[in-house]
Scaffold this motif. Sequence first.
Motif, PDB file in Angstrom:
ATOM      1  N   VAL A 120      25.302 -11.166  -6.617  1.00  0.00           N
ATOM      2  CA  VAL A 120      26.246 -12.287  -6.708  1.00  0.00           C
ATOM      3  C   VAL A 120      26.046 -13.049  -8.011  1.00  0.00           C
ATOM      4  N   TRP A 121      24.793 -13.338  -8.331  1.00  0.00           N
ATOM      5  CA  TRP A 121      24.496 -14.064  -9.573  1.00  0.00           C
ATOM      6  C   TRP A 121      25.015 -13.323 -10.796  1.00  0.00           C
ATOM      7  N   LEU A 122      24.767 -12.023 -10.890  1.00  0.00           N
ATOM      8  CA  LEU A 122      25.194 -11.257 -12.058  1.00  0.00           C
ATOM      9  C   LEU A 122      26.719 -11.195 -12.177  1.00  0.00           C
ATOM     10  N   VAL A 123      27.398 -10.988 -11.059  1.00  0.00           N
ATOM     11  CA  VAL A 123      28.858 -10.915 -11.101  1.00  0.00           C
ATOM     12  C   VAL A 123      29.452 -12.265 -11.509  1.00  0.00           C
ATOM     13  N   VAL A 124      28.933 -13.349 -10.944  1.00  0.00           N
ATOM     14  CA  VAL A 124      29.449 -14.679 -11.280  1.00  0.00           C
ATOM     15  C   VAL A 124      29.228 -14.977 -12.760  1.00  0.00           C
ATOM     16  N   MET A 125      28.008 -14.744 -13.248  1.00  0.00           N
ATOM     17  CA  MET A 125      27.722 -15.035 -14.651  1.00  0.00           C
ATOM     18  C   MET A 125      28.544 -14.137 -15.581  1.00  0.00           C
ATOM     19  N   GLY A 126      28.682 -12.865 -15.203  1.00  0.00           N
ATOM     20  CA  GLY A 126      29.441 -11.951 -16.048  1.00  0.00           C
ATOM     21  C   GLY A 126      30.917 -12.291 -16.108  1.00  0.00           C
TER      22      GLY A 126
END
Length: 245
Positions: A120-126
């Motif tokens: 979730v963190w990676l998708v949101v930041m990306g």
Amino acid sequence: MKTASGAQLDMGRLVLLLAMLGVGWYFWYSPVFWPLKLLVVMMHESGHALATLLVGGSVDRIHLAANESGECLSRLPPGVFRQIAVYSGGYLGSAIAGAGLLLATFRFQLRRWVLGAACVWLVVMGVMYAGDGFTLAFCVGTAVVLGLCAKWLPDGAVDFLNLFIAAFTALYAVFDLRDDLWNSAVRSRSDAALLSDITYIPAIAWAGLWTLLAVGLLAVAAWWSMHARPRHLQMPPMSARARRA
């Protein structure tokens, strides 16, 4: 060794953590670990981004590079303390991430939740902040890989992966401080140098402060992680008179 709460040192966890730290240290320059290093760089830049949002600023974009460098471009309201918080957020952010992973993995045994939260963190930041195709591709691609691992790997393999990511993140956080802050040539272009320009406190002083805070935080997290709480609370036996009553 027990703590005041009755938690006891788990030698198995300690040996496993030391073994993973040793593997990460020995094979530090292996290209196999490049994705993990870039993952920790993303944690560093996410620390800057989170600190920016917490002090009322806005994040324009985040860039990652294949040479393991990164940058977070943001807008801040006026104020020296806001700048201190944001410039400190990178190195301390990666240390906090390492400490959190150690606790989530060793002490709370969250298993697939750790990988799910990372996705979730990676998708949101990306999606929200990636400033170039490489950064977006890395964030989304890594999230997909971690998501597949969370779904298909057996519990033991998930535990092993979580433990290694936690150990490697903690190791990288310390190495990041060593390479970027205690190397004078690198320090002159680091976040410590930026803070030195606005606070007139030498960059080496900021380097020392961040190193102490990061190592202390990781040490406390490792201590808590290595001491397991008693699994069950047992009530004292009732006397025969109490049972009759």
